[in-house]
Design an enzyme around this catalytic site. Structure first.
Site, short mmCIF file in Angstrom:
data_model
loop_
_atom_site.label_atom_id
_atom_site.label_comp_id
_atom_site.label_asym_id
_atom_site.label_seq_id
_atom_site.Cartn_x
_atom_site.Cartn_y
_atom_site.Cartn_z
N CYS A 74 0.86 -1.18 0.00
CA CYS A 74 0.00 0.00 0.00
C CYS A 74 0.89 1.23 0.00
O CYS A 74 2.11 1.14 0.18
CB CYS A 74 -0.90 0.02 1.23
SG CYS A 74 -2.11 -1.32 1.31
N ARG A 129 -4.75 1.94 -1.24
CA ARG A 129 -4.94 0.59 -0.71
C ARG A 129 -4.81 -0.50 -1.77
O ARG A 129 -5.41 -0.40 -2.85
CB ARG A 129 -6.32 0.48 -0.05
CG ARG A 129 -6.57 -0.88 0.61
CD ARG A 129 -7.99 -0.99 1.12
NE ARG A 129 -8.23 -2.26 1.79
CZ ARG A 129 -9.42 -2.76 2.06
NH1 ARG A 129 -10.52 -2.07 1.73
NH2 ARG A 129 -9.55 -3.92 2.67
N LEU A 130 -4.02 -1.50 -1.45
CA LEU A 130 -4.03 -2.77 -2.16
C LEU A 130 -4.74 -3.75 -1.23
O LEU A 130 -4.21 -4.11 -0.18
CB LEU A 130 -2.61 -3.25 -2.47
CG LEU A 130 -2.51 -4.59 -3.19
CD1 LEU A 130 -3.10 -4.50 -4.59
CD2 LEU A 130 -1.04 -5.05 -3.26
N SER A 131 -5.94 -4.15 -1.57
CA SER A 131 -6.78 -4.95 -0.67
C SER A 131 -6.28 -6.39 -0.61
O SER A 131 -6.22 -7.09 -1.62
CB SER A 131 -8.23 -4.93 -1.16
OG SER A 131 -8.72 -3.61 -1.22
N ILE A 132 -5.94 -6.83 0.61
CA ILE A 132 -5.48 -8.20 0.83
C ILE A 132 -6.31 -8.85 1.93
O ILE A 132 -6.90 -9.91 1.73
CB ILE A 132 -3.98 -8.23 1.18
CG1 ILE A 132 -3.16 -7.70 -0.01
CG2 ILE A 132 -3.54 -9.65 1.52
CD1 ILE A 132 -1.68 -7.59 0.25
N LEU A 133 -6.35 -8.22 3.10
CA LEU A 133 -7.18 -8.71 4.20
C LEU A 133 -8.47 -7.90 4.25
O LEU A 133 -8.42 -6.67 4.17
CB LEU A 133 -6.44 -8.58 5.54
CG LEU A 133 -5.19 -9.45 5.71
CD1 LEU A 133 -4.51 -9.13 7.03
CD2 LEU A 133 -5.54 -10.93 5.64
N GLY A 171 1.72 -2.75 5.17
CA GLY A 171 2.46 -3.90 5.67
C GLY A 171 1.58 -5.07 6.03
O GLY A 171 0.44 -5.19 5.57
N GLU A 172 2.11 -5.90 6.91
CA GLU A 172 1.40 -7.09 7.36
C GLU A 172 1.81 -7.41 8.78
O GLU A 172 3.01 -7.48 9.09
CB GLU A 172 1.73 -8.27 6.45
CG GLU A 172 0.97 -9.54 6.77
CD GLU A 172 1.27 -10.68 5.82
OE1 GLU A 172 0.75 -11.79 6.06
OE2 GLU A 172 2.02 -10.47 4.85
N ASP A 211 -5.62 -6.40 9.85
CA ASP A 211 -4.54 -6.21 10.81
C ASP A 211 -4.34 -4.72 11.11
O ASP A 211 -3.80 -4.36 12.16
CB ASP A 211 -3.24 -6.85 10.32
CG ASP A 211 -2.88 -6.50 8.88
OD1 ASP A 211 -3.66 -5.80 8.23
OD2 ASP A 211 -1.82 -6.97 8.42
#
Length: 207
Positions: free
Chosen positions: A2, A49-53, A76-77, A100
């Site tokens: 992101c 935003r890059l949507s992952i969760l 991040g993660e 997260d």
């Protein structure tokens, strides 16, 4: 991946949304799925935003806590976010998403800057705490996720990429000759330096 951006007008002037949008949207390649902005007087936060969760709108950033007193932009993660969320729920925190990102917000409410001791992951984030008027920025211990910043008497600006910081019209572009010498000698500026004076990519200041 992101893209985050944050501005603090240290001279107290209102933050201009156009400046934050310029910093945010030059990073569209980092986050093509969504974009947000939050302005609070001299403070501005932007996010791509890059949507992952949690692919829903609940994962939109900038993200706030329940009463809107704390705002976050995050890249991040957090690997242990499920365990942390479970503990925070036991302490009475209410979650509106399965991200997260929201764990960081509630953990900061619980522990303040000491929240970093509980985070396991790769991250760069900026928090604005309107209750205490504190902007809190942090990176993971190894520095996997980037966070560049420029600080002057009047302005603090930071972002995931150097060119995003430079997109702010008041960020100075004076050459750092030590950084330039490092680049000519080693192929890149060494340690925390960049090619610009007052422009850093590693050590975060207290200001």
């Amino acid at each position: 991946m992101c893209g985050i951006a944050a501005v603090w007008q240290r001279d107290g002037r209102p933050c201009r949304s156009a400046d934050v949008l310029a910093m945010r949207d030059i990073q569209i390649h980092r986050g093509p799925d969504d974009a947000g902005i939050h302005i609070d007087g001299p403070i501005g936060l932007g996010h791509r935003r890059l949507s992952i969760l949690d692919l829903s709108a609940a994962g939109h950033q900038p993200m706030s806590n329940e009463d809107g007193s704390i705002w976050l932009v995050f890249n991040g993660e957090i690997y242990n976010y499920i365990e942390l969320a479970s503990t925070l729920r036991e302490h009475g925190h209410i979650f509106r998403s399965a991200t997260d990102s929201e764990v960081i917000l509630h953990l900061y409410e619980e522990e303040g800057p000491r929240c970093l001791q509980s985070l396991n992951g790769m991250f760069a984030f900026v928090l604005w705490d309107s209750r205490t008027q504190i902007m809190f920025a942090a990176r993971d211990r190894i520095g996997i996720k980037p966070l560049y910043y420029s600080i002057t008497d009047d302005l603090f600006a930071c972002a995931s990429e150097a060119k995003a910081v430079l997109a702010h019209p008041n960020v100075p572009t004076t050459v750092d000759y030590q950084g330039l010498a490092d680049y000519l000698f080693a192929g890149s500026p060494l340690a925390h330096k960049t090619l610009f004076e007052g422009f850093d990519n590693y050590r975060l200041p207290t200001c």
